[in-house]
Scaffold this motif. Structure first.
Motif, PDB file in Angstrom:
ATOM      1  N   THR A   1       0.927  -1.424  -0.195  1.00 47.33           N
ATOM      2  CA  THR A   1      -0.361   0.245   0.184  1.00 47.33           C
ATOM      3  C   THR A   1       1.101   0.794  -0.270  1.00 47.33           C
ATOM      4  O   THR A   1       2.277   1.201  -0.179  1.00 47.33           O
ATOM      5  CB  THR A   1      -0.632   0.311   0.865  1.00 47.33           C
ATOM      6  OG1 THR A   1       0.210   0.452   2.445  1.00 47.33           O
ATOM      7  CG2 THR A   1      -1.756  -1.060   0.960  1.00 47.33           C
ATOM      8  N   ASN A   2       0.174   2.379  -0.620  1.00 49.79           N
ATOM      9  CA  ASN A   2       0.652   3.562  -0.202  1.00 49.79           C
ATOM     10  C   ASN A   2       2.253   3.840  -1.177  1.00 49.79           C
ATOM     11  O   ASN A   2       3.142   4.931  -0.849  1.00 49.79           O
ATOM     12  CB  ASN A   2       1.429   4.103   1.106  1.00 49.79           C
ATOM     13  CG  ASN A   2       0.668   3.678   2.490  1.00 49.79           C
ATOM     14  OD1 ASN A   2      -0.549   4.598   2.328  1.00 49.79           O
ATOM     15  ND2 ASN A   2       1.038   2.939   3.433  1.00 49.79           N
ATOM     16  N   PHE A   3       1.826   3.424  -2.654  1.00 53.03           N
ATOM     17  CA  PHE A   3       2.721   2.747  -3.742  1.00 53.03           C
ATOM     18  C   PHE A   3       3.054   4.596  -4.401  1.00 53.03           C
ATOM     19  O   PHE A   3       1.596   5.008  -4.741  1.00 53.03           O
ATOM     20  CB  PHE A   3       2.088   1.918  -4.223  1.00 53.03           C
ATOM     21  CG  PHE A   3       3.506   2.094  -5.606  1.00 53.03           C
ATOM     22  CD1 PHE A   3       4.744   2.366  -5.524  1.00 53.03           C
ATOM     23  CD2 PHE A   3       3.206   1.671  -7.027  1.00 53.03           C
ATOM     24  CE1 PHE A   3       5.428   2.233  -6.472  1.00 53.03           C
ATOM     25  CE2 PHE A   3       3.777   1.380  -7.802  1.00 53.03           C
ATOM     26  CZ  PHE A   3       5.380   1.501  -8.078  1.00 53.03           C
ATOM     27  N   THR A   4       4.024   5.253  -4.138  1.00 55.28           N
ATOM     28  CA  THR A   4       4.113   6.389  -4.095  1.00 55.28           C
ATOM     29  C   THR A   4       5.381   6.370  -5.310  1.00 55.28           C
ATOM     30  O   THR A   4       6.928   5.339  -5.404  1.00 55.28           O
ATOM     31  CB  THR A   4       4.425   7.297  -3.834  1.00 55.28           C
ATOM     32  OG1 THR A   4       5.900   7.171  -3.347  1.00 55.28           O
ATOM     33  CG2 THR A   4       3.918   7.740  -3.063  1.00 55.28           C
ATOM     34  N   ALA A   5       5.457   7.533  -6.952  1.00 55.28           N
ATOM     35  CA  ALA A   5       6.849   6.967  -7.230  1.00 55.28           C
ATOM     36  C   ALA A   5       6.712   8.510  -8.104  1.00 55.28           C
ATOM     37  O   ALA A   5       6.109   9.006  -8.328  1.00 55.28           O
ATOM     38  CB  ALA A   5       7.016   5.879  -8.472  1.00 55.28           C
ATOM     39  N   SER A   6       7.969   9.038  -7.757  1.00 58.60           N
ATOM     40  CA  SER A   6       8.298  11.016  -8.761  1.00 58.60           C
ATOM     41  C   SER A   6      10.257  10.408  -9.630  1.00 58.60           C
ATOM     42  O   SER A   6      10.347   9.260  -8.952  1.00 58.60           O
ATOM     43  CB  SER A   6       7.983  11.265  -7.056  1.00 58.60           C
ATOM     44  OG  SER A   6       8.996  11.366  -6.488  1.00 58.60           O
ATOM     45  N   VAL A   7       9.890  11.233 -10.238  1.00 56.61           N
ATOM     46  CA  VAL A   7      11.031  12.058 -10.941  1.00 56.61           C
ATOM     47  C   VAL A   7      12.273  12.326  -9.597  1.00 56.61           C
ATOM     48  O   VAL A   7      11.923  13.684  -9.312  1.00 56.61           O
ATOM     49  CB  VAL A   7      11.055  12.125 -12.216  1.00 56.61           C
ATOM     50  CG1 VAL A   7      12.274  12.494 -13.182  1.00 56.61           C
ATOM     51  CG2 VAL A   7       9.708  11.319 -13.218  1.00 56.61           C
ATOM     52  N   GLY A   8      13.169  11.703  -9.717  1.00 55.20           N
ATOM     53  CA  GLY A   8      14.100  13.116  -9.248  1.00 55.20           C
ATOM     54  C   GLY A   8      15.395  13.769 -10.212  1.00 55.20           C
ATOM     55  O   GLY A   8      14.411  14.424 -10.888  1.00 55.20           O
ATOM     56  N   THR A   9      16.803  13.024  -9.618  1.00 58.00           N
ATOM     57  CA  THR A   9      17.980  14.052 -10.464  1.00 58.00           C
ATOM     58  C   THR A   9      17.926  13.317 -11.647  1.00 58.00           C
ATOM     59  O   THR A   9      17.422  12.196 -12.257  1.00 58.00           O
ATOM     60  CB  THR A   9      19.028  14.103  -9.489  1.00 58.00           C
ATOM     61  OG1 THR A   9      18.438  14.122  -8.720  1.00 58.00           O
ATOM     62  CG2 THR A   9      19.921  14.421 -10.681  1.00 58.00           C
ATOM     63  N   ILE A  10      17.397  14.645 -12.821  1.00 53.52           N
ATOM     64  CA  ILE A  10      18.041  14.048 -14.853  1.00 53.52           C
ATOM     65  C   ILE A  10      19.374  14.271 -15.352  1.00 53.52           C
ATOM     66  O   ILE A  10      19.170  15.812 -15.072  1.00 53.52           O
ATOM     67  CB  ILE A  10      16.799  14.939 -15.366  1.00 53.52           C
ATOM     68  CG1 ILE A  10      15.384  14.451 -14.952  1.00 53.52           C
ATOM     69  CG2 ILE A  10      16.715  14.602 -16.686  1.00 53.52           C
ATOM     70  CD1 ILE A  10      13.997  14.622 -15.320  1.00 53.52           C
ATOM     71  N   THR A  11      19.499  14.260 -15.537  1.00 55.45           N
ATOM     72  CA  THR A  11      21.176  14.030 -16.638  1.00 55.45           C
ATOM     73  C   THR A  11      20.422  13.851 -17.720  1.00 55.45           C
ATOM     74  O   THR A  11      19.747  13.649 -18.070  1.00 55.45           O
ATOM     75  CB  THR A  11      22.178  13.360 -15.549  1.00 55.45           C
ATOM     76  OG1 THR A  11      22.239  12.056 -16.967  1.00 55.45           O
ATOM     77  CG2 THR A  11      22.498  13.328 -14.386  1.00 55.45           C
ATOM     78  N   GLY A  12      21.985  14.189 -18.270  1.00 55.51           N
ATOM     79  CA  GLY A  12      21.953  13.798 -20.419  1.00 55.51           C
ATOM     80  C   GLY A  12      21.966  12.077 -20.141  1.00 55.51           C
ATOM     81  O   GLY A  12      21.556  11.871 -21.399  1.00 55.51           O
ATOM     82  N   SER A  13      22.271  11.799 -19.165  1.00 58.62           N
ATOM     83  CA  SER A  13      22.688   9.919 -19.461  1.00 58.62           C
ATOM     84  C   SER A  13      21.765   8.328 -18.766  1.00 58.62           C
ATOM     85  O   SER A  13      21.911   7.841 -18.017  1.00 58.62           O
ATOM     86  CB  SER A  13      24.021   9.095 -19.487  1.00 58.62           C
ATOM     87  OG  SER A  13      24.536   9.794 -18.119  1.00 58.62           O
ATOM     88  N   SER A  14      20.919   9.636 -17.758  1.00 57.73           N
ATOM     89  CA  SER A  14      20.483   9.546 -16.621  1.00 57.73           C
ATOM     90  C   SER A  14      19.737   9.821 -16.242  1.00 57.73           C
ATOM     91  O   SER A  14      19.072  11.039 -15.564  1.00 57.73           O
ATOM     92  CB  SER A  14      21.133   8.809 -15.020  1.00 57.73           C
ATOM     93  OG  SER A  14      21.164  10.078 -14.786  1.00 57.73           O
ATOM     94  N   VAL A  15      18.021   8.963 -15.737  1.00 58.11           N
ATOM     95  CA  VAL A  15      17.191   9.826 -14.607  1.00 58.11           C
ATOM     96  C   VAL A  15      16.622   8.990 -13.305  1.00 58.11           C
ATOM     97  O   VAL A  15      17.393   7.416 -13.416  1.00 58.11           O
ATOM     98  CB  VAL A  15      15.661   9.358 -15.285  1.00 58.11           C
ATOM     99  CG1 VAL A  15      14.039   9.915 -14.809  1.00 58.11           C
ATOM    100  CG2 VAL A  15      15.801  10.569 -16.893  1.00 58.11           C
TER     101      VAL A  15
END
Length: 552
Positions: free
Chosen positions: A274-288
């Protein structure tokens, strides 16, 4: 009886499924244990050990709530072989997959003794073992070995040091998969609980409920993770061999075991995360970076991510935020991440999947290959990368020389001069991130590679923070370098312009299959490659050339 170690292991096993409390005096309970006495081929046990294992009560018996395994100095003949020491080796008649083992014991420390609490795959092909006749189909180490505790084979370590180890096809014998700890109270005079917690994700080792080593290969296969099948427990004291010389005054010693307990989770788990959350953090030119969290009664949550060009997975304890970084992405590219959360029983979160989108940025970096040294010398040279990430600059140096051993690296700042150690990423690749830089300013750094017998220092590399040198350095030129035959079946011959050339071969999906520094005349053996299209990038002092190669 139960145990809890929620904060330290990935899965908490609570249900006692098998145990021996050693409450009945006399012989070892034959319903639980089998005496393994058959000598291996050649009349000796492995590792040059010098003992006979017997089923006599003088070598193993139960009294006062304890099992005693006794190693003795005595002349004893069995199977037409005479030896000067005896001991006992017990196999549990119970095998299991995933769970926790607790053994409360006193461990002897006599010189030349090798007491062990350990496990083997039920499928091990070892003549004389309890399960061998019905299940012994797999040779060691492909069966997998889990050493919960060993003592006596690490004499260079401090007193009361015990170790745990994993033996697999990728690392066996003198395995590098080892963890150890010095136990506070004398292990020979005091009881301690030696534990192993085994889940589908990892294997953790504990002393008195404190984790001191965890084995968790990122990619699990038969080579490094044969731990997806049942294993059984072994208790024994070996003598001599790699445990070293036996004390001339040795007469006997014992390993006293209060109990052996195995825990699993037998209650069917129907409760989903339960309480499953997901968000985008740091983004670079080759990674998320993806920031994940969920709660579950099992104590652990697994996350699976699909992003079209690949998949990735991770796990974390219930309620603990986990950051999963997806690497090796293309710059300036939109990606869609489909993320699911499940528990160990496969129950899926009610809001599965969460779908996130992110676009990678432009990779702001300069890269190059050099041979010039300001101190010492290089045979093949080095590679460097300066990448701007926000107001930070990530600096990588890779030593290409293959004749250097024991290499460490230090980043040199030119003005004012300073030196700081770099982190070893893998092989001879080292990294260091310098923070709080000003976009548009020029920085200058070199790398000192220190190795056995000397050191070599690169030239100073100047980099404009926030710049992308590849846009102005790489120049593509005409087909004045040659690769033949093309199409190729076996050997691709290169005739290049420079005496040192960096070549990179990738397949049609962009996966790197070869990268090295080569001379002007070089051959690439492609006989083992799959048929199809490949791309060869040649980088030297004349610029960069890209060629399409067809493998028949």
């Amino acid at each position: 009886m139960s145990q809890f170690s929620c904060a330290q292991v990935d899965v908490v096993y609570k249900d006692l499924v098998w145990s021996d409390e050693f409450t009945t005096n006399g012989t070892v309970d034959s319903n639980n244990w089998f005496h393994q006495t058959q000598l291996s081929a050649g009349g000796n046990w492995f590792n040059n050990e010098v003992q006979h294992y017997t089923n006599r009560t003088t070598n193993s018996s139960v009294a006062n709530g304890n099992l005693s395994i006794v190693a003795k100095k005595e002349t004893f003949t069995d199977q037409n072989v005479t030896k000067q020491y005896t001991s006992a080796r017990l196999n549990s008649k119970f095998a299991f997959k995933y769970g926790r083992v607790d053994v409360r014991a006193k461990i002897p420390k006599d010189a030349g003794t090798w007491p062990a609490l350990w496990m083997l795959g039920k499928n091990v092909n070892e003549d004389g073992g309890f399960f061998d006749s019905n299940y012994g189909t797999t040779d060691w180490p492909a069966c997998g070995e889990i050493d919960i505790l060993e003592h006596g084979i690490t004499r260079s370590k401090p007193d009361n040091y015990i170790q745990s180890a994993l033996h697999t096809p990728s690392s066996f014998g003198n395995t590098f998969n080892i963890g150890g700890v010095v136990v506070g109270d004398n292990i020979a005079n005091n009881y301690h609980i030696y534990s192993m917690n085994w889940s589908p994700n990892q294997i953790s080792f504990l002393v008195d409920d404190v984790v001191f080593y965890t084995y968790n290969p990122t990619v699990k296969d038969a080579n490094n993770w044969p731990f997806d099948k049942e294993q059984y427990i072994l208790l024994n004291i070996a003598m001599g061999g790699i445990a070293g010389d036996i004390n001339a005054n040795f007469t006997q010693t014992s390993m006293d075991i209060d109990y052996v307990r195995v825990y699993q989770n037998t209650t069917i788990d129907t409760q989903a995360p339960t309480n499953f959350t997901a968000s985008v953090g740091t983004i670079t030119g080759s990674s998320v970076a993806l920031v994940l969290n969920a709660t579950d009664n099992s104590g652990n949550v697994s996350y699976n991510v699909d992003y079209g060009s690949g998949t990735s997975s991770t796990y974390s304890p219930s309620g603990t935020q986990k950051t999963l970084t997806i690497n090796n992405l293309d710059q300036n590219t939109n990606y869609t991440f489909t993320i699911s959360a499940t528990d160990a029983s496969g129950n899926a979160a009610g809001n599965n999947p969460i779908v996130l989108t992110a676009k990678t940025t432009t990779i702001l970096q300069c890269t190059g290959t050099e041979t010039q040294a300001t101190q010492g010398a290089f045979s093949l040279g080095y590679k460097y990368t300066f990448e701007t990430i926000g107001t930070d600059v990530k600096i990588n140096f890779e030593l290409l020389d293959t004749d250097k051993v024991g290499t460490v690296a230090f980043l040199w700042k030119q003005s004012p001069f300073s030196e700081s150690q770099m982190l070893n990423v893998s092989g001879n690749i080292f990294t260091k991130t310098i923070t709080g830089q000003t976009i548009g300013s020029t920085i200058s750094y070199a790398c000192k590679f220190a190795y056995a017998g000397g050191l070599s220092v690169t030239k100073y590399i100047s980099y404009v923070v926030g710049s992308n040198c590849s846009l102005r350095v790489e120049k593509v030129f005409g087909l004045n370098q040659f690769c033949y035959p093309n199409p190729v079946q076996d050997v691709l011959q290169l005739q290049l312009l420079d005496e040192q050339n960096q070549i990179t071969l990738t397949d049609i999906l962009g996966r790197k299959v070869l990268e090295k520094i080569v001379p002007s005349s070089h051959k690439i053996d492609m006989s083992a490659f799959k048929s199809g299209m490949y791309f060869l990038k040649i980088n030297n002092a004349f610029g960069i050339q890209n060629l399409k190669i067809i493998k028949e």
